[in-house]
Design an enzyme around this catalytic site. Structure first.
Site, short mmCIF file in Angstrom:
data_model
loop_
_atom_site.label_atom_id
_atom_site.label_comp_id
_atom_site.label_asym_id
_atom_site.label_seq_id
_atom_site.Cartn_x
_atom_site.Cartn_y
_atom_site.Cartn_z
N SER A 258 42.57 40.29 52.19
CA SER A 258 41.33 39.80 52.06
C SER A 258 41.25 38.57 53.16
CB SER A 258 41.22 38.87 50.60
OG SER A 258 39.86 38.66 50.18
N HIS A 407 39.30 43.75 43.56
CA HIS A 407 39.96 43.21 44.92
C HIS A 407 41.30 42.63 44.64
CE1 HIS A 407 39.22 40.65 48.54
NE2 HIS A 407 39.62 39.47 47.92
#
Ligand code: GCU
Length: 425
Positions: A258, A407
């Site tokens: 990320s 995610h």
């Protein structure tokens, strides 16, 4: 999925090119054939015509900056020209327009290593002390080396923005499964990104940045902020890894998830000592194409990332928030800067904020640069979205997977990395 209005806007903006690549080839072929009826063109003109490149390339029916076009308009046709000229142009473009100028190399740097014998691994706690014109500071790198009798198969260096890696290899999460990694024969190294630059808009300069910039002055508009500093930290950690006799400096992968993935990709693009770059679910200003906007799925745009995280990027990048189409670069070119080293793109099906399709398209768009080295095979059966989930697609220097789920950097991602033979060619 994108709205017609967006496509129309894009179409209006397309640069017109004077000649297509096909027509240029025709000119060259006729000249080479030396047809008697052809009026020979002056040599200089012919050379320019034969090497002129399109300003844009098409990805998913839209126009994007052409990584193989030099600033002077000529085409990059060889790896030699890519390395001598185009790579430097693109790095400068990314510094000036996206990530900011990097911190310089330290004026002095020392490594203080404490080794501890643990079951099946040696842990080294390395204090890296860095001096810049404004002072001296330190950060720690943890290195876990498997006791395999020889060198590890490679080293994963993680930019850990979550402070997930502690002292005990058995107390680690799916995010950084130290024991699993070392038992698979790899070394694992990591540093806490917050020690380089705290992830906080009020304090981000207080790690390493203010060793190089006077603390009582505004940072220059074009100076890198947090993401740039984290990438710089990975290079300082690499300075140490190169000196460690238990490791092979030719097989180090920089990995981040990320926001850490954005930094890992920028580190891998700039620092050619990294054999592999792994931006995991890196999204906006990582692997995702900026020009896709919200990608029709509500993904994070350039405007939104700069609003939410004002300390990640410099004002020069913020200025593109409402005119992303005028960015001189897009993120397929950042992936391409890793060539000919391995780039590994990992997305997740439900990670809409990161625009998995935009990440996939950037991966496909980078292949033309790898092709200069004969390494353009993406491993994908087709460049069409979506690919199959939960399996690795692997070319000679490019790897991709789309994990099902949300995610994250999970045990399933690591299983693919550890089985992916990432350091082999
Ligand atoms: C937020 C941000 C992303 C970032 C992510 C993360 O969701 O919008 O750009 O990648 O945080 O770091 O987990």
């Amino acid at each position: 999925m994108r709205t017609p209005s967006r496509s129309r806007r894009r179409a209006d903006r397309l640069h017109s090119v004077t000649r297509s690549a096909t027509s240029l080839c025709v000119v060259v072929a006729l000249c080479a054939a030396g047809g008697a009826s052809l009026r020979p063109e002056p040599l200089a003109e012919r050379t320019v015509a034969a090497t002129q490149a399109e300003k844009t390339v098409t990805i998913d029916g839209e126009n994007y900056p052409n990584p193989l076009r030099l600033h002077d308009g000529e085409a990059v046709r060889t790896a030699a020209v890519w390395e001598s000229t185009r790579r430097a142009e693109l790095l400068a473009d990314f510094r000036q327009n996206v990530y900011g100028e990097s911190l310089p190399a330290p004026t002095a740097q020392t490594f203080d290593v404490t080794s501890t014998d643990l079951a099946r691994v040696t842990r080294k706690t390395v204090t890296i002390t860095v001096t810049g014109p404004q002072g001296t500071g330190s950060f720690a790198v943890q290195v876990f080396v498997p006791k395999t009798g020889g060198k590890p198969k490679g080293t994963f260096l993680m930019i850990d923005h979550r402070g997930q890696v502690g002292d005990d290899p058995d107390r680690s999460s799916g995010f950084a499964p130290v024991r699993t990694i070392t038992d698979a024969g790899y070394a694992f190294a990591s540093f806490d990104a917050g020690e380089i630059a705290p992830d906080d808009s009020g304090r981000y300069r207080t790690g390493m940045i203010d060793l190089f910039h006077p603390a009582d002055q505004e940072l220059p508009d074009d100076a890198g902020r947090t993401i740039s500093a984290w990438a710089w930290g990975a290079s300082r950690a690499m300075d140490y890894l190169q000196t460690d006799p238990d490791l092979d400096p030719a097989t180090v992968a920089v990995i981040g998830h990320s926001r850490g993935g954005k930094a890992a990709l920028w580190a891998g693009a700039q620092d050619t000592r990294f054999a592999v770059a792994i931006p995991n679910n890196s999204g906006s200003t990582g692997t995702k194409l900026a020009r896709r906007g919200d990608g029709g799925v509500g993904a994070e745009t350039v405007a939104r990332i700069n609003d939410s995280f004002p300390h990640w990027f410099p004002p020069t990048y913020k200025a593109y928030g409402d005119r992303v189409d005028s960015l001189p670069v897009d993120q397929h070119e950042l992936l391409a800067l890793v060539a000919p080293r391995r780039v590994v793109v990992a997305s997740a099906t439900e990670d809409a904020n990161a625009d998995p399709e935009g990440e996939f398209l950037a991966y496909v768009g980078a292949a033309q640069v790898y092709a200069l080295y004969g390494l353009g095979d993406t491993g994908l059966p087709s460049p069409a979205w979506p690919p199959a989930t939960d399996r690795e697609f692997r070319g000679p220097a490019m790897s991709y997977h789309l994990r099902s789920g949300g995610h994250g950097l999970t045990a399933a991602d690591w299983e693919i990395y550890l089985n992916g033979d990432l350091f082999a060619r």
